[in-house]
Design a protein around this motif. Structure first.
Motif, PDB file in Angstrom:
ATOM      1  N   ALA A 237       0.855  -1.187   0.000  1.00  0.00           N
ATOM      2  CA  ALA A 237       0.000   0.000   0.000  1.00  0.00           C
ATOM      3  C   ALA A 237       0.894   1.241   0.000  1.00  0.00           C
ATOM      4  O   ALA A 237       0.940   1.995   0.970  1.00  0.00           O
ATOM      5  CB  ALA A 237      -0.924  -0.014   1.209  1.00  0.00           C
ATOM      6  N   THR A 238       1.630   1.404  -1.089  1.00  0.00           N
ATOM      7  CA  THR A 238       2.603   2.491  -1.194  1.00  0.00           C
ATOM      8  C   THR A 238       2.557   3.094  -2.587  1.00  0.00           C
ATOM      9  O   THR A 238       1.946   2.546  -3.497  1.00  0.00           O
ATOM     10  CB  THR A 238       4.038   1.970  -0.981  1.00  0.00           C
ATOM     11  OG1 THR A 238       4.307   0.952  -1.957  1.00  0.00           O
ATOM     12  CG2 THR A 238       4.247   1.421   0.413  1.00  0.00           C
ATOM     13  N   GLN A 239       3.249   4.209  -2.727  1.00  0.00           N
ATOM     14  CA  GLN A 239       3.619   4.755  -4.025  1.00  0.00           C
ATOM     15  C   GLN A 239       5.137   4.708  -4.056  1.00  0.00           C
ATOM     16  O   GLN A 239       5.790   5.137  -3.105  1.00  0.00           O
ATOM     17  CB  GLN A 239       3.121   6.181  -4.188  1.00  0.00           C
ATOM     18  CG  GLN A 239       1.610   6.252  -4.304  1.00  0.00           C
ATOM     19  CD  GLN A 239       1.153   7.628  -4.721  1.00  0.00           C
ATOM     20  OE1 GLN A 239       1.788   8.312  -5.504  1.00  0.00           O
ATOM     21  NE2 GLN A 239       0.020   8.034  -4.177  1.00  0.00           N
ATOM     22  N   GLU A 240       5.682   4.179  -5.150  1.00  0.00           N
ATOM     23  CA  GLU A 240       7.130   4.000  -5.240  1.00  0.00           C
ATOM     24  C   GLU A 240       7.629   4.487  -6.587  1.00  0.00           C
ATOM     25  O   GLU A 240       6.968   4.296  -7.610  1.00  0.00           O
ATOM     26  CB  GLU A 240       7.489   2.515  -5.073  1.00  0.00           C
ATOM     27  CG  GLU A 240       6.893   1.918  -3.810  1.00  0.00           C
ATOM     28  CD  GLU A 240       7.267   0.472  -3.584  1.00  0.00           C
ATOM     29  OE1 GLU A 240       8.351   0.042  -4.034  1.00  0.00           O
ATOM     30  OE2 GLU A 240       6.475  -0.237  -2.943  1.00  0.00           O
ATOM     31  N   VAL A 241       8.781   5.115  -6.556  1.00  0.00           N
ATOM     32  CA  VAL A 241       9.467   5.510  -7.782  1.00  0.00           C
ATOM     33  C   VAL A 241      10.879   4.977  -7.673  1.00  0.00           C
ATOM     34  O   VAL A 241      11.533   5.128  -6.633  1.00  0.00           O
ATOM     35  CB  VAL A 241       9.479   7.045  -7.962  1.00  0.00           C
ATOM     36  CG1 VAL A 241      10.309   7.437  -9.179  1.00  0.00           C
ATOM     37  CG2 VAL A 241       8.066   7.580  -8.099  1.00  0.00           C
ATOM     38  N   GLY A 242      11.347   4.318  -8.730  1.00  0.00           N
ATOM     39  CA  GLY A 242      12.692   3.783  -8.753  1.00  0.00           C
ATOM     40  C   GLY A 242      13.487   4.381  -9.885  1.00  0.00           C
ATOM     41  O   GLY A 242      12.929   4.775 -10.916  1.00  0.00           O
ATOM     42  N   TYR A 243      14.797   4.451  -9.693  1.00  0.00           N
ATOM     43  CA  TYR A 243      15.722   4.976 -10.705  1.00  0.00           C
ATOM     44  C   TYR A 243      16.881   3.992 -10.811  1.00  0.00           C
ATOM     45  O   TYR A 243      17.504   3.658  -9.795  1.00  0.00           O
ATOM     46  CB  TYR A 243      16.228   6.357 -10.286  1.00  0.00           C
ATOM     47  CG  TYR A 243      17.271   6.923 -11.230  1.00  0.00           C
ATOM     48  CD1 TYR A 243      16.893   7.495 -12.436  1.00  0.00           C
ATOM     49  CD2 TYR A 243      18.625   6.884 -10.901  1.00  0.00           C
ATOM     50  CE1 TYR A 243      17.841   8.007 -13.310  1.00  0.00           C
ATOM     51  CE2 TYR A 243      19.571   7.397 -11.765  1.00  0.00           C
ATOM     52  CZ  TYR A 243      19.184   7.957 -12.973  1.00  0.00           C
ATOM     53  OH  TYR A 243      20.121   8.454 -13.827  1.00  0.00           O
ATOM     54  N   ILE A 244      17.158   3.513 -12.016  1.00  0.00           N
ATOM     55  CA  ILE A 244      18.226   2.541 -12.228  1.00  0.00           C
ATOM     56  C   ILE A 244      19.565   3.270 -12.380  1.00  0.00           C
ATOM     57  O   ILE A 244      19.753   4.036 -13.332  1.00  0.00           O
ATOM     58  CB  ILE A 244      17.947   1.661 -13.472  1.00  0.00           C
ATOM     59  CG1 ILE A 244      16.574   0.985 -13.368  1.00  0.00           C
ATOM     60  CG2 ILE A 244      19.069   0.638 -13.659  1.00  0.00           C
ATOM     61  CD1 ILE A 244      16.428  -0.001 -12.227  1.00  0.00           C
ATOM     62  N   LEU A 245      20.454   3.043 -11.429  1.00  0.00           N
ATOM     63  CA  LEU A 245      21.785   3.643 -11.480  1.00  0.00           C
ATOM     64  C   LEU A 245      22.699   2.898 -12.443  1.00  0.00           C
ATOM     65  O   LEU A 245      23.516   3.505 -13.136  1.00  0.00           O
ATOM     66  CB  LEU A 245      22.436   3.635 -10.088  1.00  0.00           C
ATOM     67  CG  LEU A 245      21.816   4.538  -9.047  1.00  0.00           C
ATOM     68  CD1 LEU A 245      22.450   4.272  -7.686  1.00  0.00           C
ATOM     69  CD2 LEU A 245      21.998   5.994  -9.429  1.00  0.00           C
ATOM     70  N   SER A 246      22.575   1.563 -12.458  1.00  0.00           N
ATOM     71  CA  SER A 246      23.405   0.761 -13.354  1.00  0.00           C
ATOM     72  C   SER A 246      22.755  -0.598 -13.581  1.00  0.00           C
ATOM     73  O   SER A 246      21.963  -1.058 -12.765  1.00  0.00           O
ATOM     74  CB  SER A 246      24.816   0.586 -12.780  1.00  0.00           C
ATOM     75  OG  SER A 246      24.776  -0.106 -11.550  1.00  0.00           O
ATOM     76  N   GLY A 247      23.107  -1.220 -14.702  1.00  0.00           N
ATOM     77  CA  GLY A 247      22.569  -2.534 -15.028  1.00  0.00           C
ATOM     78  C   GLY A 247      21.188  -2.449 -15.642  1.00  0.00           C
ATOM     79  O   GLY A 247      20.715  -1.372 -16.022  1.00  0.00           O
ATOM     80  N   ARG A 248      20.538  -3.608 -15.747  1.00  0.00           N
ATOM     81  CA  ARG A 248      19.179  -3.707 -16.276  1.00  0.00           C
ATOM     82  C   ARG A 248      18.357  -4.586 -15.349  1.00  0.00           C
ATOM     83  O   ARG A 248      18.885  -5.478 -14.693  1.00  0.00           O
ATOM     84  CB  ARG A 248      19.182  -4.323 -17.674  1.00  0.00           C
ATOM     85  CG  ARG A 248      19.720  -3.406 -18.736  1.00  0.00           C
ATOM     86  CD  ARG A 248      19.566  -3.994 -20.121  1.00  0.00           C
ATOM     87  NE  ARG A 248      20.407  -5.184 -20.235  1.00  0.00           N
ATOM     88  CZ  ARG A 248      20.349  -6.035 -21.228  1.00  0.00           C
ATOM     89  NH1 ARG A 248      19.472  -5.867 -22.191  1.00  0.00           N
ATOM     90  NH2 ARG A 248      21.151  -7.078 -21.279  1.00  0.00           N
ATOM     91  N   LEU A 249      17.063  -4.347 -15.366  1.00  0.00           N
ATOM     92  CA  LEU A 249      16.145  -5.080 -14.507  1.00  0.00           C
ATOM     93  C   LEU A 249      14.849  -5.306 -15.276  1.00  0.00           C
ATOM     94  O   LEU A 249      14.359  -4.399 -15.946  1.00  0.00           O
ATOM     95  CB  LEU A 249      15.873  -4.263 -13.235  1.00  0.00           C
ATOM     96  CG  LEU A 249      15.208  -4.939 -12.061  1.00  0.00           C
ATOM     97  CD1 LEU A 249      16.069  -6.070 -11.505  1.00  0.00           C
ATOM     98  CD2 LEU A 249      14.939  -3.917 -10.962  1.00  0.00           C
ATOM     99  N   ASP A 250      14.321  -6.508 -15.206  1.00  0.00           N
ATOM    100  CA  ASP A 250      13.014  -6.798 -15.798  1.00  0.00           C
ATOM    101  C   ASP A 250      11.964  -6.649 -14.708  1.00  0.00           C
ATOM    102  O   ASP A 250      12.101  -7.215 -13.617  1.00  0.00           O
ATOM    103  CB  ASP A 250      12.971  -8.221 -16.361  1.00  0.00           C
ATOM    104  CG  ASP A 250      13.820  -8.383 -17.615  1.00  0.00           C
ATOM    105  OD1 ASP A 250      14.316  -7.363 -18.145  1.00  0.00           O
ATOM    106  OD2 ASP A 250      13.986  -9.530 -18.063  1.00  0.00           O
ATOM    107  N   LEU A 251      10.932  -5.878 -15.000  1.00  0.00           N
ATOM    108  CA  LEU A 251       9.844  -5.622 -14.056  1.00  0.00           C
ATOM    109  C   LEU A 251       8.520  -6.070 -14.663  1.00  0.00           C
ATOM    110  O   LEU A 251       8.301  -5.910 -15.863  1.00  0.00           O
ATOM    111  CB  LEU A 251       9.726  -4.128 -13.745  1.00  0.00           C
ATOM    112  CG  LEU A 251      10.897  -3.454 -13.045  1.00  0.00           C
ATOM    113  CD1 LEU A 251      10.686  -1.944 -13.015  1.00  0.00           C
ATOM    114  CD2 LEU A 251      11.052  -3.994 -11.643  1.00  0.00           C
TER     115      LEU A 251
END
Length: 190
Positions: free
Chosen positions: A133-147
């Motif tokens: 029950a949140t609001q989240e923002v992410g920023y990728i500093l390095s690499g890759r991620l599958d979401l």
């Protein structure tokens, strides 16, 4: 008589109060679930009483956080507590999910949000979908991620950002290098 510490030094008690409130748990409910008095818990939250390690284990279990989050509030240098978090003083958080290392970047959990540094090891993946029950923002500093967010699949890489608004999500790093991300989460959940 114990004199309360200044607000910026009351990390453990303030963090416990913030975690309890973020989960919608009353002081009386938490005290009952811990088998302790409301007065004792109130004193812990105001840094007037110091809980034992056994108490901290119980609190961590009831609030569904790692025990390590409740330790090591003394990492700040004099005059920096509540303002600065040095790299060497970041608190480990999370539940020790395989392939995921999380550290708290925020000085404590008393703000309306928290900042988290996450490292996703190559080959790591979420065991099951998560929903908070949140609001989240992410920023990728390095690499890759599958979401996978609300059933939609994305690949994010260095410099990309993403948002999750209380939706089910999963992550995986099928790549051969770590993915490193910074998250802002509101309200604090760790």
């Amino acid at each position: 008589m114990t004199v309360p510490l200044p607000a910026f030094q009351r990390t453990l008690g303030a963090d416990l109060r913030a975690l309890r409130r973020a989960r919608g748990v009353t002081l009386a409910d938490l005290a009952q679930r811990l088998g302790r008095s409301v007065g004792w818990l109130s004193q812990v939250e105001r840094d007037l009483s110091e809980p034992s390690v056994a108490d901290l284990r119980s609190i961590a279990a009831v609030l569904d956080v790692s025990l390590s989050l409740l330790f090591d509030h003394s990492g700040a240098q004099e005059g920096e507590a509540g303002y600065i978090v040095r790299r060497s003083a970041r608190r480990p958080i999370g539940k020790g999910k395989p392939g995921l290392t999380e550290e708290l970047l925020s000085p404590d959990l008393t703000d309306d949000f928290e900042m988290v540094h996450s490292t996703f090891d190559p080959g790591a993946r979420a065991v099951e979908p998560q929903i908070r029950a949140t609001q989240e923002v992410g920023y990728i500093l390095s690499g890759r991620l599958d979401l996978t967010i609300a059933g939609r699949q994305f690949t994010v890489g260095t410099g990309d950002s993403f948002r999750i608004r209380g939706e089910p999500f999963e992550w995986q790093n099928p790549y051969n290098i770590p993915a490193v991300a910074i998250w802002v989460i509101a309200p604090p959940v760790y």
